[in-house]
Scaffold this motif. Structure first.
Motif, PDB file in Angstrom:
ATOM      1  N   THR A  66       0.846  -1.155   0.007  1.00  0.00           N
ATOM      2  CA  THR A  66       0.049  -0.097  -0.106  1.00  0.00           C
ATOM      3  C   THR A  66       0.751   1.082  -0.031  1.00  0.00           C
ATOM      4  OG1 THR A  66      -1.442  -1.361   1.512  1.00  0.00           O
ATOM      5  CG2 THR A  66      -1.979   1.148   1.139  1.00  0.00           C
ATOM      6  N   VAL A  67       0.632   2.053  -1.085  1.00  0.00           N
ATOM      7  CA  VAL A  67       1.443   3.103  -1.140  1.00  0.00           C
ATOM      8  C   VAL A  67       1.440   4.245  -0.100  1.00  0.00           C
ATOM      9  CG1 VAL A  67       1.995   5.337  -2.517  1.00  0.00           C
ATOM     10  CG2 VAL A  67       1.602   3.092  -3.806  1.00  0.00           C
ATOM     11  N   GLU A  68       0.378   4.638   0.303  1.00  0.00           N
ATOM     12  CA  GLU A  68       0.232   5.483   1.502  1.00  0.00           C
ATOM     13  C   GLU A  68       1.075   4.920   2.958  1.00  0.00           C
ATOM     14  OE1 GLU A  68      -2.941   6.337  -1.263  1.00  0.00           O
ATOM     15  OE2 GLU A  68      -2.241   4.409  -0.197  1.00  0.00           O
ATOM     16  N   MET A  69       1.004   3.427   3.028  1.00  0.00           N
ATOM     17  CA  MET A  69       1.656   2.887   3.937  1.00  0.00           C
ATOM     18  C   MET A  69       3.102   2.976   3.935  1.00  0.00           C
ATOM     19  SD  MET A  69       2.069  -1.013   5.317  1.00  0.00           S
ATOM     20  CE  MET A  69       2.839  -1.061   3.755  1.00  0.00           C
ATOM     21  N   LEU A  70       3.635   2.971   2.928  1.00  0.00           N
ATOM     22  CA  LEU A  70       4.887   2.894   2.722  1.00  0.00           C
ATOM     23  C   LEU A  70       5.623   4.232   2.730  1.00  0.00           C
ATOM     24  CD1 LEU A  70       5.237   0.425  -0.376  1.00  0.00           C
ATOM     25  CD2 LEU A  70       5.761  -0.070   1.854  1.00  0.00           C
ATOM     26  N   ASP A  71       4.951   5.201   2.410  1.00  0.00           N
ATOM     27  CA  ASP A  71       5.057   6.699   2.599  1.00  0.00           C
ATOM     28  C   ASP A  71       5.416   7.076   4.225  1.00  0.00           C
ATOM     29  OD1 ASP A  71       4.954   7.133  -0.097  1.00  0.00           O
ATOM     30  OD2 ASP A  71       3.080   8.052  -0.430  1.00  0.00           O
ATOM     31  N   GLN A  72       4.570   6.344   4.942  1.00  0.00           N
ATOM     32  CA  GLN A  72       4.355   6.695   6.326  1.00  0.00           C
ATOM     33  C   GLN A  72       5.666   5.719   6.956  1.00  0.00           C
ATOM     34  OE1 GLN A  72       2.879   7.898   8.748  1.00  0.00           O
ATOM     35  NE2 GLN A  72       1.383   8.906   7.401  1.00  0.00           N
ATOM     36  N   LEU A  73       5.830   4.507   6.407  1.00  0.00           N
ATOM     37  CA  LEU A  73       7.294   3.961   6.615  1.00  0.00           C
ATOM     38  C   LEU A  73       8.636   4.657   6.477  1.00  0.00           C
ATOM     39  CD1 LEU A  73       8.174   0.345   6.001  1.00  0.00           C
ATOM     40  CD2 LEU A  73       9.909   2.034   5.409  1.00  0.00           C
ATOM     41  N   HIS A  74       8.495   5.399   5.229  1.00  0.00           N
ATOM     42  CA  HIS A  74       9.656   6.255   4.900  1.00  0.00           C
ATOM     43  C   HIS A  74       9.839   7.532   6.031  1.00  0.00           C
ATOM     44  CE1 HIS A  74       9.194   4.135   0.834  1.00  0.00           C
ATOM     45  NE2 HIS A  74      10.119   3.517   1.419  1.00  0.00           N
ATOM     46  N   ALA A  75       8.656   7.894   6.372  1.00  0.00           N
ATOM     47  CA  ALA A  75       8.798   9.043   7.227  1.00  0.00           C
ATOM     48  C   ALA A  75       9.221   8.657   8.581  1.00  0.00           C
ATOM     49  CB  ALA A  75       7.138   9.824   7.328  1.00  0.00           C
ATOM     50  N   TYR A  76       8.661   7.644   9.261  1.00  0.00           N
ATOM     51  CA  TYR A  76       9.202   7.267  10.378  1.00  0.00           C
ATOM     52  C   TYR A  76      10.663   6.903  10.408  1.00  0.00           C
ATOM     53  CZ  TYR A  76       4.386   7.011  12.607  1.00  0.00           C
ATOM     54  OH  TYR A  76       3.300   7.315  12.882  1.00  0.00           O
ATOM     55  N   LYS A  77      11.122   6.182   9.264  1.00  0.00           N
ATOM     56  CA  LYS A  77      12.366   5.723   9.106  1.00  0.00           C
ATOM     57  C   LYS A  77      13.397   6.582   9.055  1.00  0.00           C
ATOM     58  CE  LYS A  77      14.313   1.606   7.436  1.00  0.00           C
ATOM     59  NZ  LYS A  77      14.335   0.385   6.459  1.00  0.00           N
ATOM     60  N   SER A  78      13.144   7.759   8.551  1.00  0.00           N
ATOM     61  CA  SER A  78      13.880   8.945   8.349  1.00  0.00           C
ATOM     62  C   SER A  78      14.161   9.662   9.625  1.00  0.00           C
ATOM     63  CB  SER A  78      13.101   9.981   7.449  1.00  0.00           C
ATOM     64  OG  SER A  78      12.169  10.644   8.048  1.00  0.00           O
ATOM     65  N   GLN A  79      13.217   9.268  10.714  1.00  0.00           N
ATOM     66  CA  GLN A  79      13.407   9.838  12.064  1.00  0.00           C
ATOM     67  C   GLN A  79      14.098   8.999  12.927  1.00  0.00           C
ATOM     68  OE1 GLN A  79      10.452  12.784  13.439  1.00  0.00           O
ATOM     69  NE2 GLN A  79       9.450  12.678  11.480  1.00  0.00           N
ATOM     70  N   GLY A  80      14.507   7.971  12.508  1.00  0.00           N
ATOM     71  CA  GLY A  80      15.268   6.925  13.464  1.00  0.00           C
ATOM     72  C   GLY A  80      14.241   6.040  14.141  1.00  0.00           C
ATOM     73  N   VAL A  81      13.203   5.678  13.644  1.00  0.00           N
ATOM     74  CA  VAL A  81      12.161   5.000  14.354  1.00  0.00           C
ATOM     75  C   VAL A  81      12.413   3.374  13.907  1.00  0.00           C
ATOM     76  CG1 VAL A  81       9.802   4.242  14.449  1.00  0.00           C
ATOM     77  CG2 VAL A  81      10.536   6.591  14.629  1.00  0.00           C
ATOM     78  N   THR A  82      12.417   2.586  14.530  1.00  0.00           N
ATOM     79  CA  THR A  82      12.731   1.036  14.316  1.00  0.00           C
ATOM     80  C   THR A  82      11.428   0.644  13.839  1.00  0.00           C
ATOM     81  OG1 THR A  82      14.438   0.713  16.098  1.00  0.00           O
ATOM     82  CG2 THR A  82      13.062  -1.233  15.117  1.00  0.00           C
ATOM     83  N   ILE A  83      11.388  -0.035  12.792  1.00  0.00           N
ATOM     84  CA  ILE A  83      10.117  -0.448  11.784  1.00  0.00           C
ATOM     85  C   ILE A  83      10.133  -1.916  11.842  1.00  0.00           C
ATOM     86  CG2 ILE A  83       8.764  -0.342   9.641  1.00  0.00           C
ATOM     87  CD1 ILE A  83       9.239   2.300  10.802  1.00  0.00           C
ATOM     88  N   LEU A  84       9.016  -2.556  12.472  1.00  0.00           N
ATOM     89  CA  LEU A  84       8.533  -3.750  12.385  1.00  0.00           C
ATOM     90  C   LEU A  84       7.378  -3.975  11.511  1.00  0.00           C
ATOM     91  CD1 LEU A  84       8.874  -4.504  16.287  1.00  0.00           C
ATOM     92  CD2 LEU A  84      10.621  -4.692  14.515  1.00  0.00           C
ATOM     93  N   ALA A  85       7.313  -5.099  10.988  1.00  0.00           N
ATOM     94  CA  ALA A  85       6.023  -5.639  10.067  1.00  0.00           C
ATOM     95  C   ALA A  85       5.447  -6.747  10.468  1.00  0.00           C
ATOM     96  CB  ALA A  85       6.401  -5.489   8.619  1.00  0.00           C
ATOM     97  N   ILE A  86       4.289  -6.788  10.113  1.00  0.00           N
ATOM     98  CA  ILE A  86       3.424  -8.357  10.104  1.00  0.00           C
ATOM     99  C   ILE A  86       2.583  -8.071   8.710  1.00  0.00           C
ATOM    100  CG2 ILE A  86       1.439  -9.396  11.157  1.00  0.00           C
ATOM    101  CD1 ILE A  86       2.275  -8.133  13.524  1.00  0.00           C
ATOM    102  N   THR A  87       2.844  -8.850   7.771  1.00  0.00           N
ATOM    103  CA  THR A  87       2.278  -9.078   6.624  1.00  0.00           C
ATOM    104  C   THR A  87       1.981 -10.369   5.847  1.00  0.00           C
ATOM    105  OG1 THR A  87       2.753  -8.361   4.230  1.00  0.00           O
ATOM    106  CG2 THR A  87       4.752  -8.645   5.474  1.00  0.00           C
ATOM    107  N   ASN A  88       1.361 -10.401   5.065  1.00  0.00           N
ATOM    108  CA  ASN A  88       0.836 -11.939   4.359  1.00  0.00           C
ATOM    109  C   ASN A  88       1.849 -11.979   3.121  1.00  0.00           C
ATOM    110  OD1 ASN A  88      -0.670 -14.008   3.971  1.00  0.00           O
ATOM    111  ND2 ASN A  88      -1.830 -13.169   2.542  1.00  0.00           N
TER     112      ASN A  88
END
Length: 256
Positions: free
Chosen positions: A170-192
């Protein structure tokens, strides 16, 4: 997905009429050639080809092939088959190898000052449930289902964001991922989808493999049971390990 929202939005009035005819007569369209569909929708074959290209297909043959796959995916699975697949998946989750994955997922969360669960659509509802569940065991957690919600982060806090997405694309979710990651946030994921963009860009990912189910209107009926199970399994393991949940008197427990 063949009938992606953005692709459908780009259709003009004539192409939208073709789309409506296709989704309402899918089995018939699968038996047609390009001339048959043009005659049925009162347009030229060139218009049909343009319609196919707007749906990211080179031409009518590729469109029919994708439509056949889409039609198969839009059929509601037989309950016994779905139950058997969920049962197999739960058995996979209980293996030592997968339990170790859940353990590692929890290690990322363990020392977080703040947890953010993020999802859109059905995954958004699960994100809010996950935030409530982790709050119940003593974590400061928020659930966000707005794809345009700006990340407001405290620089001195260790923040972990858990991205929930069935497709992982999902494009909007990936945009959020990049926004968080750019601020040093650890990203975890649960996906199918183990090979999705989300799975590849996250710091760590738990994935499952349940049959995708989409209705012609692009509504997603794919089961969320695996995602909920993984959230609860991780939370319960952390609660047992840390005993973070504050003791409360029986009189203060919320009634069911």
């Amino acid at each position: 997905m063949l009938f992606d929202y953005k692709n459908i939005k780009s259709l003009n009035d004539t192409e939208t009429d073709i789309y409506q005819y296709v989704v309402n007569n899918m089995e018939d369209v699968l038996k047609m050639n390009v001339r048959d569909l043009a005659d049925a929708t009162f347009v030229s074959t060139a218009t049909i080809v343009r319609f196919c290209r707007k749906l990211n297909c080179e031409g009518f043959p590729e469109f029919k092939e994708k439509l056949r796959e889409y039609h198969a995916g839009s059929a509601i699975p037989d309950f016994q088959n779905e139950y058997a697949k969920l049962e197999d998946m739960l058995q996979m989750f209980s293996t030592p190898e997968y339990r170790e994955k859940i353990h590692k997922f929890g290690e990322y969360i363990q020392n977080a000052d703040e947890l953010i669960f993020f999802g859109i659509g059905n995954s958004g509802a699960i994100a809010k449930y996950a935030a409530r569940y982790f709050s119940n065991i003593g974590y400061f957690a928020a659930g966000i289902d707005d794809p345009f919600y700006p990340p407001v982060l405290k620089k001195d806090h260790k923040i972990v964001a858990v991205m929930l997405s069935e497709s992982g694309e999902t494009v909007e979710m990936l945009d959020q991922l990049h926004a968080y990651k750019s601020q040093g946030v650890t990203i975890l994921a649960i996906t199918n989808a183990a090979d999705s963009t989300l799975a590849k860009e996250a710091d760590y990912c738990l994935f499952y493999a349940i049959t995708n189910v989409y209705l012609p209107q692009t509504y997603n009926l794919t089961s969320q049971v695996p995602a909920v199970f993984l959230i609860e399994a991780c939370a319960r393991e952390l609660q047992r390990k840390e005993n973070r949940m504050a003791s409360i008197k029986p009189s203060t427990i919320h009634p069911r």
